[in-house]
Design a protein around this motif. Structure first.
Motif, short mmCIF file in Angstrom:
data_model
loop_
_atom_site.label_atom_id
_atom_site.label_comp_id
_atom_site.label_asym_id
_atom_site.label_seq_id
_atom_site.Cartn_x
_atom_site.Cartn_y
_atom_site.Cartn_z
N LEU A 291 0.82 -1.21 0.00
CA LEU A 291 0.00 0.00 0.00
C LEU A 291 0.86 1.27 0.00
CD1 LEU A 291 -2.79 -1.04 2.54
CD2 LEU A 291 -3.10 -0.60 0.09
N GLN A 292 2.02 1.24 0.63
CA GLN A 292 2.81 2.45 0.81
C GLN A 292 3.93 2.63 -0.22
OE1 GLN A 292 3.37 1.90 5.36
NE2 GLN A 292 3.32 4.10 5.04
N GLU A 295 4.11 4.43 -6.58
CA GLU A 295 3.54 3.87 -7.80
C GLU A 295 4.57 3.68 -8.90
OE1 GLU A 295 0.39 6.48 -8.87
OE2 GLU A 295 -0.97 5.76 -7.30
N LEU A 301 1.22 1.08 -4.43
CA LEU A 301 -0.05 1.80 -4.55
C LEU A 301 0.03 3.23 -4.05
CD1 LEU A 301 -2.42 -1.10 -3.47
CD2 LEU A 301 -1.87 -0.34 -5.78
N GLN A 303 0.11 4.89 -1.18
CA GLN A 303 -0.77 5.39 -0.13
C GLN A 303 0.06 5.95 1.04
OE1 GLN A 303 -4.31 5.15 -0.43
NE2 GLN A 303 -3.75 4.55 -2.52
N ALA A 308 -3.17 4.04 4.31
CA ALA A 308 -2.94 2.60 4.40
C ALA A 308 -3.62 2.02 5.64
CB ALA A 308 -1.44 2.32 4.43
N TRP A 311 -7.33 1.72 5.02
CA TRP A 311 -7.66 0.59 4.18
C TRP A 311 -7.66 -0.72 4.97
CZ3 TRP A 311 -10.14 0.88 -0.09
CH2 TRP A 311 -9.94 1.92 -1.00
N TRP A 359 -4.86 -3.29 -6.61
CA TRP A 359 -5.84 -2.30 -6.16
C TRP A 359 -5.85 -2.25 -4.63
CZ3 TRP A 359 -7.14 -6.37 -9.46
CH2 TRP A 359 -7.26 -6.02 -10.82
N ALA A 360 -5.98 -1.05 -4.11
CA ALA A 360 -6.05 -0.90 -2.66
C ALA A 360 -7.32 -1.55 -2.11
CB ALA A 360 -6.00 0.59 -2.29
N TRP A 361 -8.44 -1.36 -2.82
CA TRP A 361 -9.68 -1.98 -2.37
C TRP A 361 -9.59 -3.50 -2.42
CZ3 TRP A 361 -11.89 -5.20 -5.87
CH2 TRP A 361 -11.62 -4.98 -7.24
#
Length: 603
Positions: A291-292, A295, A301, A303, A308, A311, A359-361
């Motif tokens: 997450l962190q 990109e 991702l 975040q 994070a 999420w 994807w984060a989701w």
């Protein structure tokens, strides 16, 4: 004096207070995670030295947990929970006032002492709650370790981003003080369940062995796995542990009863606990980094720490929600089934992570799935442990089980750390874990979760739907010597002792010896072994046996004990109907899954 089961209403407040206490104790482990990168600047120290701020909490918690559990058996669980609240408050205040590394390490060490509050609370629930509420309360309390860790990350990240870092520790001090007050005001005293003394030599030996093991595992990547320091610590841990085990088998009042720990149900539950702890923590290590990472890597991702944490917050809430479902599943099919299903769902969560990494989701969904499995598994472990040990050692047995989970998380950090450090890519002049490294780590976690499911299959089927015939009840207690008593007293005593005592709260073999007028207090106390089934287990087993006869007074009306048994019988009837309904739902669900797998295989 005979203890009666607490009222249903009183149980709700007790369970809520103890669950909050467990969550607050678990919060201390993730409290400083958002500050890790800033600690060298805040404390004017090297990054390698500031890592002790996290390591010392792990070490102290691991060493203190079995000792606190034994003290809970000897001196009362409520008393020791209050004692654990003191270093939580003191450690938080020391950290809030710290301006250098040493006081911060001391304060974090004091906070580590509070981890023992979780197994103490789980064991106290068995003594304090009515049978119908024990199962869900145990599941929630034992899940508090994961709940606190999941919720602590976004909370501490939000505070760290928008306020002074010392607010984190002042807030934890206030929460710890509140927990102590709630325990003092709302949790009844729990009598000492065991006799003897604290095994000081055993506590020192186990502490040294654990420090050597966990220090070698947690610092091996930094010092080098082939270095003399790391190998020396790990070798010393093995030698000291063997010597400690030999000593514990000889001492009269051991810190850990290894003979009880060697029972199949306890042994395999503890092995599964190590593996579940490993798989639970491995996903946490991987997902937070994915997450962190920026990109620009192609798979990160980008975040922030706060984003994070947000999420990942639903995973903690999911774990809390599933605890009651796990209790119902344990009631219908037994805690062995809950542990097995939990391990499989954790593996399913890892599989989902592999497909949803972009994807984060997607990662949020995968962590929620995995935490469903963690909630089921963590709720089943104390039920399995307490179903196989005497009431006199429940706190120490649960503390040892918590220690096994801690060892699993430490091993996970070491193994996943090695994998991610060896499989790297260079981005902007910095070496970062590669996508293949993350996928390898997820596959390792999935494999460990499946191994935990296989270990669960080795557990004895103590909660089968069709129970073997129960042994005949023990004969009525024998009197020490003939005594001349009034006929009314004889009739009253006979009326109380005549019915089967197996459903009395607490079990007959553990009731205090109480003198009656004209009747000696000497009774035969039956041995407590693996086969003991106290009324707390009504929440974890089917009820196809015949209910005991109702106790009556000489006038033919049910006495206080008889009315209590009637109430328990009504609760058990309602629970049996609920279990049957859940069995039908589970059969339908498993049938649908089987059909789906068959259709998938045919395609």
């Amino acid at each position: 004096m005979v203890h009666s089961a607490p009222r249903e209403g009183s149980g709700r407040g007790i369970a809520g207070v103890l669950a909050v206490a467990g969550i607050v104790a678990a919060l201390m482990q993730t409290l400083v995670v958002p500050l890790v990168g800033e600690l060298p600047r805040l404390l004017d120290a090297d990054a390698a030295d500031t890592s002790w701020v996290i390591t010392v909490t792990l070490l102290v918690g691991a060493v203190a947990t079995p000792v606190v559990g034994k003290l809970g058996d000897l001196y009362g669980k409520r008393r020791m929970m209050l004692a654990c609240a003191v270093p939580l408050v003191a450690g938080s205040v020391v950290c809030a006032l710290a301006g250098s590394l040493l006081p911060m390490i001391v304060g974090r060490g004091l906070q580590g002492l509070g981890v023992g509050m979780i197994p103490l609370g789980v064991s106290a629930l068995r003594d304090l709650l009515p049978p119908g509420r024990v199962g869900p309360a145990i599941a929630l309390m034992s899940s508090s370790l994961g709940i606190g860790g999941a919720l602590g990350l976004p909370l501490s990240a939000a505070v760290a981003e928008h306020a002074d870092w010392r607010v984190l520790f002042w807030g934890s001090a206030a929460l710890s003080l509140l927990v102590g007050l709630l325990i003092w005001l709302l949790v009844p005293a729990t009598p000492a369940a065991a006799r003897g003394r604290l095994d000081v030599i055993g506590a020192i030996g186990l502490g040294v062995a654990l420090v050597c093991l966990l220090l070698g595992v947690s610092k091996g990547g930094e010092w080098g796995w082939g270095s003399g320091t790391t190998l020396g610590l790990l070798g010393a841990a093995v030698v000291i542990a063997l010597l400690w085990a030999l000593y514990e088998l000889r001492v009269r009042d051991p810190l850990v009863d290894l003979r009880t720990t060697a029972r199949p149900q306890v042994l395999f539950t503890n092995l599964a606990s190590i593996l579940v702890g490993f798989s639970m923590y491995a996903q946490s290590l991987v997902v937070i980094q994915l997450l962190q990472l920026p990109e620009a890597t192609g798979y990160g991702l980008g975040q922030s720490m706060l984003a994070a944490g947000l999420w990942l917050a639903p995973a903690g809430l999911t774990m809390m929600a599933v605890s009651s479902v796990g209790a119902r599943l344990s009631a219908a099919r037994g805690p062995r089934t809950s542990l097995f299903l939990g391990a499989l769902i954790i593996a399913l969560g890892y599989g989902a992570s592999l497909g949803l990494m972009d994807w984060a989701w997607g990662l949020a969904i995968a962590t929620c799935v995995a935490n469903v499995g963690v909630g089921l598994a963590y709720g089943a472990m104390p039920a399995l442990i307490m179903g196989a040990v005497p009431r006199t050692v429940t706190a120490s047995a649960n503390s040892f089980n918590t220690l096994m989970r801690s060892i699993g998380t430490s091993m996970s950090a070491a193994v996943i750390g090695v994998v991610l450090s060896q499989m790297t890519v260079t981005v902007g002049g910095h070496a970062l874990p590669s996508e293949s490294g993350f996928r390898t780590a997820l596959l390792i976690g999935c494999g460990v979760a499946l191994l935990a499911a296989l270990v669960t299959l080795a557990l004895p089927r103590t909660q089968a739907a069709a129970e073997p015939e129960r042994p005949e009840p023990a004969p009525a207690p024998a009197l020490a010597a003939p005594v001349a008593v009034a006929p009314a007293a004889v009739a009253s005593a006979a009326a109380v002792r005549a019915p089967e005592p197996a459903r009395v709260w607490p079990p007959v073999g553990e009731r205090a010896e109480t003198a009656r007028p004209g009747v000696p207090a000497t009774v035969h106390v039956r041995a407590i072994g693996h086969e003991e089934l106290g009324p707390w287990e009504d929440a974890f087993r089917p009820h196809d046996h015949q209910p005991p006869a109702t106790h009556q007074t000489p006038t033919g009306q049910p006495g206080a004990e008889g009315r209590e048994l009637l109430r328990l019988r009504q609760e058990n009837t309602a629970l049996r109907q609920e279990n049957a309904e859940l069995r039908r739902e589970l059969d339908t669900l498993l049938g649908g899954v089987s059909t789906w797998v068959k259709n998938l295989a045919e395609r």
